[in-house]
Design a protein around this motif. Structure first.
Motif, PDB file in Angstrom:
ATOM      1  N   SER A 132      21.806  36.432  54.474  1.00 17.46           N
ATOM      2  CA  SER A 132      21.301  35.148  55.449  1.00 17.46           C
ATOM      3  C   SER A 132      21.915  33.960  54.580  1.00 17.46           C
ATOM      4  CB  SER A 132      19.784  34.964  55.560  1.00 17.46           C
ATOM      5  OG  SER A 132      19.411  34.458  54.077  1.00 17.46           O
ATOM      6  N   CYS A 133      21.983  32.823  55.319  1.00 17.35           N
ATOM      7  CA  CYS A 133      22.331  31.875  54.671  1.00 17.35           C
ATOM      8  C   CYS A 133      21.482  31.145  53.688  1.00 17.35           C
ATOM      9  CB  CYS A 133      22.881  30.534  55.724  1.00 17.35           C
ATOM     10  SG  CYS A 133      23.641  29.101  54.810  1.00 17.35           S
ATOM     11  N   PHE A 134      20.236  31.527  53.699  1.00 11.89           N
ATOM     12  CA  PHE A 134      19.134  31.116  52.797  1.00 11.89           C
ATOM     13  C   PHE A 134      19.696  31.905  51.478  1.00 11.89           C
ATOM     14  CE2 PHE A 134      15.496  30.386  50.562  1.00 11.89           C
ATOM     15  CZ  PHE A 134      14.703  29.245  51.423  1.00 11.89           C
ATOM     16  N   HIS A 189      18.938  21.075  53.405  1.00  8.67           N
ATOM     17  CA  HIS A 189      17.957  22.215  53.582  1.00  8.67           C
ATOM     18  C   HIS A 189      17.192  22.907  52.743  1.00  8.67           C
ATOM     19  CE1 HIS A 189      17.502  26.689  55.266  1.00  8.67           C
ATOM     20  NE2 HIS A 189      16.863  25.992  56.532  1.00  8.67           N
ATOM     21  N   LYS A 222      22.874  31.403  63.925  1.00 11.97           N
ATOM     22  CA  LYS A 222      22.913  30.168  64.959  1.00 11.97           C
ATOM     23  C   LYS A 222      23.815  30.411  66.130  1.00 11.97           C
ATOM     24  CE  LYS A 222      20.041  27.227  61.930  1.00 11.97           C
ATOM     25  NZ  LYS A 222      19.989  27.049  60.587  1.00 11.97           N
ATOM     26  N   THR A 274      25.618  30.295  58.553  1.00  8.64           N
ATOM     27  CA  THR A 274      24.842  31.550  59.137  1.00  8.64           C
ATOM     28  C   THR A 274      25.544  31.969  60.207  1.00  8.64           C
ATOM     29  OG1 THR A 274      22.559  31.895  59.814  1.00  8.64           O
ATOM     30  CG2 THR A 274      23.478  29.788  60.497  1.00  8.64           C
ATOM     31  N   HIS A 292      24.584  24.294  61.092  1.00  5.30           N
ATOM     32  CA  HIS A 292      24.451  23.396  62.424  1.00  5.30           C
ATOM     33  C   HIS A 292      25.613  23.172  62.794  1.00  5.30           C
ATOM     34  CE1 HIS A 292      20.156  24.070  63.039  1.00  5.30           C
ATOM     35  NE2 HIS A 292      19.822  23.533  61.875  1.00  5.30           N
ATOM     36  N   ASP A 295      24.469  19.229  53.753  1.00  3.40           N
ATOM     37  CA  ASP A 295      24.408  19.699  55.366  1.00  3.40           C
ATOM     38  C   ASP A 295      25.680  19.060  55.784  1.00  3.40           C
ATOM     39  OD1 ASP A 295      21.965  21.016  54.297  1.00  3.40           O
ATOM     40  OD2 ASP A 295      20.876  20.518  56.286  1.00  3.40           O
ATOM     41  N   ASN A 316      22.902  30.360  49.832  1.00  3.07           N
ATOM     42  CA  ASN A 316      22.623  29.118  48.982  1.00  3.07           C
ATOM     43  C   ASN A 316      21.741  29.374  48.081  1.00  3.07           C
ATOM     44  OD1 ASN A 316      23.857  27.321  50.841  1.00  3.07           O
ATOM     45  ND2 ASN A 316      22.420  26.943  52.317  1.00  3.07           N
ATOM     46  N   SER A 359      16.858  25.716  51.650  1.00  2.00           N
ATOM     47  CA  SER A 359      17.509  26.835  50.835  1.00  2.00           C
ATOM     48  C   SER A 359      18.421  26.322  49.936  1.00  2.00           C
ATOM     49  CB  SER A 359      18.266  27.710  51.572  1.00  2.00           C
ATOM     50  OG  SER A 359      19.227  26.937  52.601  1.00  2.00           O
ATOM     51  N   GLY A 373      22.574  37.069  59.054  1.00  3.71           N
ATOM     52  CA  GLY A 373      23.336  37.094  57.915  1.00  3.71           C
ATOM     53  C   GLY A 373      24.066  35.607  57.832  1.00  3.71           C
TER      54      GLY A 373
HETATM   55  C1  LIG Z   1      19.204  27.615  59.402  1.00  6.14           C
HETATM   56  C2  LIG Z   1      19.781  27.200  58.178  1.00  6.14           C
HETATM   57  C3  LIG Z   1      19.962  28.072  56.968  1.00  6.14           C
HETATM   58  C4  LIG Z   1      19.519  29.343  56.841  1.00  6.14           C
HETATM   59  O1  LIG Z   1      20.188  30.183  57.454  1.00  6.14           O
HETATM   60  P1  LIG Z   1      19.642  31.520  57.609  1.00  6.14           P
HETATM   61  O2  LIG Z   1      20.998  32.367  58.017  1.00  6.14           O
HETATM   62  O3  LIG Z   1      18.812  31.767  58.984  1.00  6.14           O
HETATM   63  O4  LIG Z   1      19.064  32.215  56.299  1.00  6.14           O
HETATM   64  C5  LIG Z   1      20.481  27.427  55.770  1.00  6.14           C
HETATM   65  N1  LIG Z   1      20.912  26.055  55.774  1.00  6.14           N
HETATM   66  C6  LIG Z   1      20.904  25.259  56.828  1.00  6.14           C
HETATM   67  C7  LIG Z   1      21.324  23.851  56.870  1.00  6.14           C
HETATM   68  C8  LIG Z   1      20.312  25.683  58.282  1.00  6.14           C
HETATM   69  O5  LIG Z   1      20.177  24.941  59.536  1.00  6.14           O
END
Ligand SMILES: *Cc1c(COP(=O)(O)O)cnc(C)c1O
Length: 398
Positions: A108-110, A134, A242, A239, A211, A179, A113, A136, A249
């Protein structure tokens, strides 16, 4: 166990009493512009489905075919036996989209990061982070041993001060992280100014473009494209959850050495399962669609512009910008209650939007965050505006 159950119950009661309980609305259809819940059908204006790829027939077909060709699961982390040729293909396609040498997938992006900071930065280094970054990023920064500094949201004077103090303190590496697009406002980070300041002070720039990747910038390459600094941002995280199909992922895109070192050291990469084959295949199709044509971006932009125009004409206060996130503001003391009541009434009218108030956004700046999608028709957008007008009339007549 009973003691802790009682403790937790009273904590839950406090959350409830403060009006902060989050409840899941159960959806009975695929994610799309048109969805259904037990309460009935609704037009969805609160998904991150910016390009409408979450239920795009080509994406679904690619994922379905992949079940036959690549199987269901990987049952391995990447470096043991969890890398199919298509995982590498997806990493190369992401790097091509974002404009970097290479990229590395995370669950994930979480996790991207969460894993990056401790690998790149140690106690002799400084991370300078936008105050509205964010969760994360905040957690990932905490996991590193680097020194931490914060600058006020998009405040370039404050960033300059933080950079000067970090340099004066004898930092080895300095990393500015932001961000690319802030999710509560739809504002872009001022990346040209950030890159100028970073260069002046010998700092690296990292952008979380969750985003933005796929739809911000003329060809959807991200906020760095929109700001004209594609070759000046060092590292991009993002990510697949979205705009790029909305499966799951995340990734880090950047110089080859960054990617190579993350493959050796990043804990969420080393110790968590590889992204599932059908998700990889669907995401790869989504990246190809986003990279291959501006068509969906043009529809998205048309929808966002139409919505912003009609809502402004109807007398609503919006935060300015062009992003597909459009905050409809309900300022003042009564704002939080009004925003919630308007959103509730709109759902009854078949329009699904979400109200946000303190502490998610600052006091007195309650809002309904509307998210446009390329999957919306012009008729859908007009229906959303009509519902706003009717709900406002009923809840807070002017
Ligand atoms: C949604 C989001 C994430 C998390 O992304 P995932 O892949 O759902 O974990 C991380 N950073 C930002 C800025 C986000 O908007």
């Amino acid at each position: 166990m009973y003691a802790i159950k009682d403790d937790l119950r009273s904590e839950l009661d406090e959350i409830e009493a403060a009006g902060l309980t989050k409840t899941e609305r159960l959806i009975t259809t695929p994610q799309s512009a048109h969805i259904a819940t037990a309460a009935g059908e609704a037009l969805n204006f609160c998904a991150n489905n910016y390009l409408g790829l979450a239920n795009h027939p080509d994406v679904v077909a690619a994922a379905r075919d992949a079940l036959d060709e690549w199987g269901f699961g990987m049952a391995s982390v990447r470096f043991i036996c969890g890398t199919q040729t298509q995982h590498r293909e997806l990493e190369e396609a992401i790097a091509d989209l974002v404009g970097t040498e290479d990229s590395i997938l995370f669950p994930s992006c979480f996790d991207a990061n969460g894993g990056i900071f401790e690998v790149l930065l140690g106690p002799e280094d400084v991370i300078i982070s936008d105050a509205l970054n964010h969760a994360s990023i905040i957690d990932g920064v905490r996991l590193s041993k680097a020194q931490r500094r914060r600058y006020a949201n998009r405040d370039m004077d404050d960033l300059r001060t933080q950079l000067e103090e970090a340099r004066a303190g004898g930092a080895r590496r300095i990393l500015v992280v932001t961000d690319g697009a802030f999710s509560m406002d739809g504002y872009l980070a001022p990346l040209a100014e950030i890159c100028d300041l970073a260069e002046e002070h010998g700092a690296l720039v990292m952008v979380d473009d969750s985003h933005a990747t796929g739809f911000v910038g003329e060809h959807g390459r991200g906020s760095h494209e929109a700001c004209g600094v594609m070759d000046r941002v060092d590292i991009v995280t993002g990510t697949l959850g979205k705009a790029l199909g909305g499966g799951s992922g995340g990734f880090v895109a950047g110089p080859r050495e960054v990617v190579d070192l993350l493959k050796q050291r990043a804990r969420p990469y080393l110790f968590s399962n590889a992204v599932a084959p059908s998700v990889v295949a669907g995401s790869l199709k989504a990246v190809h669609i986003a990279r291959g044509s501006d068509k969906l971006r043009q529809v998205l932009r048309r929808n966002a512009a139409l919505f912003r125009g009609l809502m402004t004409d109807a007398g609503f206060e919006l935060l300015p910008g062009e992003h597909a996130i459009v905050p409809v503001m309900f300022p003042g003391e009564e704002g939080a209650r009004q925003a919630t009541q308007v959103a509730d009434r709109m759902l009854e009218l078949g329009i699904y939007v979400i109200a946000f108030s303190y502490p998610v956004v600052p006091k007195g700046q309650a809002r309904i965050r509307v998210q446009l999608s390329a999957a919306h028709s012009e008729e859908d957008v007009r229906a959303c505006v009509d519902a706003f007008v009717q709900a406002r009339e009923e809840v807070a007549p002017r």
